[in-house]
Design an enzyme around this catalytic site. Structure first.
Site, short mmCIF file in Angstrom:
data_model
loop_
_atom_site.label_atom_id
_atom_site.label_comp_id
_atom_site.label_asym_id
_atom_site.label_seq_id
_atom_site.Cartn_x
_atom_site.Cartn_y
_atom_site.Cartn_z
N GLN A 25 0.84 -1.22 0.08
CA GLN A 25 -0.03 0.08 -0.26
C GLN A 25 0.92 1.38 0.03
O GLN A 25 2.08 1.17 0.29
CB GLN A 25 -0.93 -0.03 1.08
CG GLN A 25 -0.12 -0.05 2.59
CD GLN A 25 -1.16 -0.58 3.76
OE1 GLN A 25 -1.60 0.28 4.60
NE2 GLN A 25 -1.82 -1.63 3.75
N HIS A 79 0.30 5.68 1.11
CA HIS A 79 -0.67 6.71 1.69
C HIS A 79 -0.47 8.02 0.75
O HIS A 79 0.92 8.48 0.45
CB HIS A 79 -0.40 6.89 2.97
CG HIS A 79 -0.60 5.49 3.65
ND1 HIS A 79 -1.59 4.96 3.76
CD2 HIS A 79 0.42 4.93 4.56
CE1 HIS A 79 -1.43 3.73 4.55
NE2 HIS A 79 -0.21 3.75 4.93
N GLU A 98 3.41 7.06 8.81
CA GLU A 98 3.52 6.18 10.10
C GLU A 98 4.86 5.71 10.46
O GLU A 98 5.76 5.60 9.62
CB GLU A 98 2.41 4.88 9.64
CG GLU A 98 3.01 4.29 8.61
CD GLU A 98 1.68 3.11 8.12
OE1 GLU A 98 0.53 3.57 8.17
OE2 GLU A 98 2.04 2.07 7.70
N HIS A 112 4.88 0.30 0.69
CA HIS A 112 5.20 -0.82 1.83
C HIS A 112 4.24 -1.78 2.13
O HIS A 112 3.02 -1.87 1.93
CB HIS A 112 5.49 0.16 3.01
CG HIS A 112 4.18 0.96 3.62
ND1 HIS A 112 3.52 1.96 2.91
CD2 HIS A 112 3.39 0.85 4.57
CE1 HIS A 112 2.50 2.35 3.43
NE2 HIS A 112 2.23 1.56 4.68
N ARG A 165 -4.00 0.62 -2.25
CA ARG A 165 -3.33 -0.74 -2.30
C ARG A 165 -2.76 -1.00 -3.59
O ARG A 165 -3.26 -0.77 -4.66
CB ARG A 165 -4.41 -1.80 -1.95
CG ARG A 165 -4.86 -1.46 -0.52
CD ARG A 165 -6.22 -2.63 -0.27
NE ARG A 165 -6.26 -2.62 1.13
CZ ARG A 165 -7.05 -1.63 1.61
NH1 ARG A 165 -7.63 -0.89 0.95
NH2 ARG A 165 -7.51 -1.48 3.04
#
Length: 387
Positions: free
Chosen positions: A89, A91, A126, A252, A271
């Site tokens: 995926q 972001h 993240e 990642h 994704r």
């Protein structure tokens, strides 16, 4: 204030049936336990144990005015237990999220639609820190010369040659963009199988771990194009206490292990394989940073008195760490959440309020309790706003 929090594990299919239960010292339920959320995210807000029955999303606005703090957390803290690989995926950046969310809202795409890309208008950088002895991840795109060497080891099957043709482009980022675009958008299942079969039978001293991962991914996701996308990515083996930071645009996937994860409060995930869920290839290709790079390791910075902070340099969050073995002190900035991960730590705030945290137990801490101290009896992580 220093008040206990709790939540129940989320039973995503990729979750481990044992890792979270083992951490908490209880009998496994038999179901997969993937994540425990400690935050105010409406998808699964934590319960606040102050006798009112409120969840954190309702508790925070009630104290925000008195404390002079925002009524919503900018981060979400999780325990994450991968018993099977998560999807590959990426972001979006903040600007991409704002634009994508507005575009889908204007088009009337339901927010719970399976083909919706943007659930909100926020980015989702993240950090994950390994709690298991090893934590396996895929993070970022490998050096192009090394990737060409890997594919040279796969033989001369036509589908392998097709990937090599894309990888031969002079510009590394364009080479990787072309290869991933073909794998996700044009390659046929038989071609994916051909590449996977070539990898399964190949041998390479340098890439033995990558080839072994290909075989295990094929068992979990037969003929999924993400298996081949994974061959283009950095395979990362974190030891306990080591971390990676995944900013916007970095492709990642978490593969196996237990970790503590902190992220900006967002549900935006696009994704790129290893999933039966919707893949919007064009949108994904518009978000991924295709420049090859080393794995995005994040080192903690010591802050004195037994504490260190994983600080990626963003406003949304930082993650403090107070190890077991000696008393420690950490200055807070904003509403924080403290999570026990080993031993039993007694956590004390500036007012003298204290709470004992066993592994898997958490508490919310208001800014007036800064600095926070521990007695050294256990190990804790502290989620807080960033710089």
């Amino acid at each position: 204030m220093l008040i206990a929090l709790s939540n129940t594990p989320r039973d995503y299919a990729w979750g481990s049936p044992t890792l979270i239960a083992d951490l908490e010292g209880r009998r496994p339920t038999g179901a997969p336990e993937a994540e425990v959320w400690f935050g105010d995210h409406p998808g699964s807000p934590a319960a606040v144990h102050d006798g009112t029955g409120r969840t954190l999303d309702r508790w925070l606005p009630a104290v925000a005015e008195a404390q002079g703090v925002p009524a919503k957390l900018p981060y979400l803290l999780k325990l994450l237990a991968a018993g099977a690989p998560l999807s590959i995926q990426v972001h979006p950046s903040k600007q991409q999220a704002v634009e994508g969310f507005a575009r889908e809202e204007a088009a009337g795409v339901p927010r719970d639609a399976g083909d919706r890309n943007y659930k909100d208008d926020n980015h989702k950088p993240e950090v994950i820190v390994a709690l298991s002895e090893t934590f396996t991840a895929l993070a970022g795109l490998r050096d192009i010369a090394a990737t060409r060497e890997l594919f040279d080891a796969l033989g001369d099957a036509p589908a392998v040659a097709a990937v090599r043709d894309h990888l031969s482009a002079a510009d590394a980022a364009e080479a990787l963009r072309g290869a991933i675009g073909w794998l996700l958008g044009a390659a046929q299942p038989a071609e994916i199988e051909q590449i996977v079969d070539a990898a399964a039978s190949a041998s390479s001293d340098r890439f033995s771990a990558e080839l072994a991962l290909t075989r295990s991914l094929h068992r979990a996701y037969p003929a999924d194009p993400g298996i081949v996308v994974a061959l283009l990515m950095n395979l990362v083996e974190l030891g306990r206490g080591e971390a990676i930071f995944v900013p916007a645009g970095v492709l990642h996937a978490y593969v196996a292990g237990l970790g503590v994860e902190i992220m900006a409060a967002s549900d935006n995930v696009l994704r790129g394989g290893l999933t039966p869920k919707h893949i919007d290839v064009d949108e994904l290709l518009g978000l991924v940073d295709f420049r090859p790079a080393e794995p995005p390791f994040l080192r903690a910075t010591a802050t004195g008195e037994g504490a260190e902070v994983f600080a990626p340099g963003i406003a949304d969050f930082a993650l403090g760490h107070l190890a077991a073995g000696e008393p420690a002190r950490l200055d807070l900035d904003g509403v924080s959440i403290v999570l026990g991960v080993a031993g039993e730590a007694t956590v004390t705030g500036a007012s003298g309020a204290r709470i004992a945290l066993a592994p898997g137990q958490a508490a919310v801490v208001t800014p007036d309790e800064s600095p926070l101290t521990t007695d050294g009896g256990g190990e804790v992580f502290v989620a807080m706003p960033g710089a």
